[in-house]
Scaffold this active site. Structure first.
Site, PDB file in Angstrom:
ATOM      1  N   TYR A   8      47.540  38.003  31.847  1.00 34.37           N
ATOM      2  CA  TYR A   8      46.087  37.930  32.067  1.00 34.37           C
ATOM      3  C   TYR A   8      45.784  37.832  33.563  1.00 34.37           C
ATOM      4  O   TYR A   8      44.900  38.525  34.082  1.00 34.37           O
ATOM      5  CB  TYR A   8      45.558  36.713  31.312  1.00 34.37           C
ATOM      6  CG  TYR A   8      44.122  36.330  31.587  1.00 34.37           C
ATOM      7  CD1 TYR A   8      43.062  36.938  30.919  1.00 34.37           C
ATOM      8  CD2 TYR A   8      43.816  35.313  32.504  1.00 34.37           C
ATOM      9  CE1 TYR A   8      41.746  36.556  31.158  1.00 34.37           C
ATOM     10  CE2 TYR A   8      42.510  34.934  32.750  1.00 34.37           C
ATOM     11  CZ  TYR A   8      41.472  35.555  32.074  1.00 34.37           C
ATOM     12  OH  TYR A   8      40.170  35.174  32.319  1.00 34.37           O
ATOM     13  N   SER A  44      39.035  36.526  37.740  1.00 37.59           N
ATOM     14  CA  SER A  44      39.337  35.128  37.422  1.00 37.59           C
ATOM     15  C   SER A  44      40.078  34.519  38.602  1.00 37.59           C
ATOM     16  O   SER A  44      40.802  35.224  39.318  1.00 37.59           O
ATOM     17  CB  SER A  44      40.231  35.039  36.178  1.00 37.59           C
ATOM     18  OG  SER A  44      40.737  33.729  36.026  1.00 37.59           O
TER      19      SER A  44
HETATM   20  P1  NDP Z   1      34.506  34.387  25.387  1.00 41.97           P
HETATM   21  O1  NDP Z   1      35.804  34.424  24.673  1.00 41.97           O
HETATM   22  O2  NDP Z   1      33.629  33.170  25.258  1.00 41.97           O
HETATM   23  O3  NDP Z   1      33.614  35.662  24.969  1.00 41.97           O
HETATM   24  C1  NDP Z   1      34.230  36.918  24.992  1.00 41.97           C
HETATM   25  C2  NDP Z   1      33.193  38.002  24.748  1.00 41.97           C
HETATM   26  O4  NDP Z   1      33.850  39.265  24.973  1.00 41.97           O
HETATM   27  C3  NDP Z   1      32.653  38.039  23.341  1.00 41.97           C
HETATM   28  O5  NDP Z   1      31.324  38.495  23.395  1.00 41.97           O
HETATM   29  C4  NDP Z   1      33.553  39.089  22.659  1.00 41.97           C
HETATM   30  O6  NDP Z   1      32.932  39.743  21.564  1.00 41.97           O
HETATM   31  C5  NDP Z   1      33.711  40.061  23.806  1.00 41.97           C
HETATM   32  N1  NDP Z   1      34.899  40.930  23.701  1.00 41.97           N
HETATM   33  C6  NDP Z   1      36.213  40.583  23.652  1.00 41.97           C
HETATM   34  N2  NDP Z   1      36.975  41.667  23.556  1.00 41.97           N
HETATM   35  C7  NDP Z   1      36.144  42.741  23.553  1.00 41.97           C
HETATM   36  C8  NDP Z   1      36.333  44.141  23.460  1.00 41.97           C
HETATM   37  N3  NDP Z   1      37.546  44.674  23.342  1.00 41.97           N
HETATM   38  N4  NDP Z   1      35.233  44.932  23.470  1.00 41.97           N
HETATM   39  C9  NDP Z   1      34.002  44.421  23.587  1.00 41.97           C
HETATM   40  N5  NDP Z   1      33.751  43.096  23.680  1.00 41.97           N
HETATM   41  C10 NDP Z   1      34.825  42.277  23.658  1.00 41.97           C
HETATM   42  O7  NDP Z   1      34.832  34.678  26.931  1.00 41.97           O
HETATM   43  P2  NDP Z   1      34.286  33.997  28.288  1.00 41.97           P
HETATM   44  O8  NDP Z   1      32.816  33.991  28.281  1.00 41.97           O
HETATM   45  O9  NDP Z   1      35.040  32.747  28.534  1.00 41.97           O
HETATM   46  O10 NDP Z   1      34.832  35.050  29.370  1.00 41.97           O
HETATM   47  C11 NDP Z   1      34.033  36.113  29.875  1.00 41.97           C
HETATM   48  C12 NDP Z   1      34.789  36.763  31.022  1.00 41.97           C
HETATM   49  O11 NDP Z   1      35.033  35.792  32.044  1.00 41.97           O
HETATM   50  C13 NDP Z   1      36.169  37.328  30.633  1.00 41.97           C
HETATM   51  O12 NDP Z   1      36.411  38.518  31.342  1.00 41.97           O
HETATM   52  C14 NDP Z   1      37.122  36.234  31.093  1.00 41.97           C
HETATM   53  O13 NDP Z   1      38.406  36.743  31.357  1.00 41.97           O
HETATM   54  C15 NDP Z   1      36.415  35.761  32.360  1.00 41.97           C
HETATM   55  N6  NDP Z   1      36.804  34.410  32.767  1.00 41.97           N
HETATM   56  C16 NDP Z   1      36.588  33.328  31.952  1.00 41.97           C
HETATM   57  C17 NDP Z   1      36.994  32.063  32.353  1.00 41.97           C
HETATM   58  C18 NDP Z   1      36.821  30.850  31.498  1.00 41.97           C
HETATM   59  O14 NDP Z   1      37.396  29.788  31.849  1.00 41.97           O
HETATM   60  N7  NDP Z   1      36.067  30.895  30.419  1.00 41.97           N
HETATM   61  C19 NDP Z   1      37.639  31.858  33.651  1.00 41.97           C
HETATM   62  C20 NDP Z   1      37.806  33.057  34.422  1.00 41.97           C
HETATM   63  C21 NDP Z   1      37.398  34.283  33.985  1.00 41.97           C
HETATM   64  P3  NDP Z   1      33.101  39.160  20.032  1.00 41.97           P
HETATM   65  O15 NDP Z   1      32.229  37.930  19.953  1.00 41.97           O
HETATM   66  O16 NDP Z   1      32.631  40.240  19.145  1.00 41.97           O
HETATM   67  O17 NDP Z   1      34.549  38.817  19.869  1.00 41.97           O
END
Ligand code: NDP
Length: 248
Positions: free
Chosen positions: A157, A143
């Site tokens: 985070y 990130s």
């Molecule tokens: P979302 O919250 O939209 O989606 C998260 C996803 O991760 C879901 O599919 C969720 O599954 C899954 N998940 C969460 N915890 C676990 C776990 N312990 N085991 C398996 N699956 C898990 O996230 P984003 O799409 O926004 O983010 C994706 C990545 O990008 C992350 O690593 C985030 O830190 C990074 N990121 C995002 C930014 C943003 O602004 N959105 C900016 C910078 C980085 P379920 O649906 O079952 O909960």
């Protein structure tokens, strides 16, 4: 046979956008999720209806044994893994350091850091030419917070993503001679549901003014970079930290 891509947290947000693009590029996709099976199953149904190949695999990546089972399921189903997108990540509600208890820190690091390490470990075991593997690609979701620090929001985070940057740099060097490329993307503020879990569903709108390009990004804009890094077009890219942040 199609190349196989595992996307942790592939059921929503950036992971789901990556899955959709990957299918267009000809990958079979393994969509891992944690709790919301309906989102994962709906995405698999959508991909299959369009003629693509996808399976949904439940596993909490914060639990080592579940990561091992996840990869064993891929072994059984496809017998190969070509790309790991270490995408699953969590945010906790915004607060300052002096309010953060150790249980919170354990949760944030367990999913964002330890889970990514465990998945990378299982992928390297299978991809490494030293083990008879065909090589592969690992893409870590860091990130831009790793660079900015996320003060008064979630420096835990940000620090976890800093660890992902270091892991990307080190692992890229460690496995380069085994046919594995390792890179990270560092998204800025992207319009997904993760901000609601941080307690501010409209964070993208608030932060947009501080982005040089004046707007938040879309999940697809991040997915495009992930798909490029996965492809042979990025054949000389390893150890890169690619900012997708509107200039932030
Ligand atoms: P979302 O919250 O939209 O989606 C998260 C996803 O991760 C879901 O599919 C969720 O599954 C899954 N998940 C969460 N915890 C676990 C776990 N312990 N085991 C398996 N699956 C898990 O996230 P984003 O799409 O926004 O983010 C994706 C990545 O990008 C992350 O690593 C985030 O830190 C990074 N990121 C995002 C930014 C943003 O602004 N959105 C900016 C910078 C980085 P379920 O649906 O079952 O909960």
């Amino acid at each position: 046979m199609r190349k196989v891509m595992l996307i942790t947290g592939g059921s929503r947000g950036i992971g789901a956008a990556t899955a959709r693009l990957a299918v267009v590029e000809g990958y079979a996709v393994c969509i891992n999720y944690h709790q919301q099976s309906a989102s994962a199953e709906a995405l698999v149904a959508e991909i299959k209806a369009a003629g693509g190949e996808a399976i949904a695999l439940q596993a909490n990546i914060a639990v080592d044994a579940e990561v091992e089972q996840l990869f064993k399921a891929i072994d059984r189903y496809f017998g190969r893994i070509d790309v790991l997108v270490n995408n699953a990540g969590i945010l906790e509600p915004q607060m300052r350091l002096e309010q953060m208890d150790s249980a919170r820190l354990q949760r944030v690091f367990a999913t964002n850091v330890f889970g990514s390490f465990a998945c990378a470990r299982e992928a390297v075991k299978r991809m490494s030419s030293d083990n008879g593997g065909q090589g592969g690609v690992i893409i870590n979701l860091s990130s831009i917070a790793a660079k900015l620090g996320a003060p008064a929001e979630y420096i835990d985070y940000a620090a976890a993503k800093g660890a992902i940057d270091s892991m990307t740099l080190g692992l890229a060097k460690e496995v380069a001679s085994q046919g594995i490329r390792v890179n990270a993307v560092r998204p800025g503020v992207i319009d997904t549901e993760i901000h609601a879990s941080g307690g501010e569903p409209d964070r993208v709108a608030r932060v947009s003014a501080s982005v040089p390009m004046g707007r938040g990004g879309s999940a697809q804009e991040v997915a495009e970079a992930i798909i490029w890094l996965a492809s042979d077009k990025a054949s000389y890219a390893s150890g890169a930290l690619l900012d997708i942040s509107g200039g932030r």
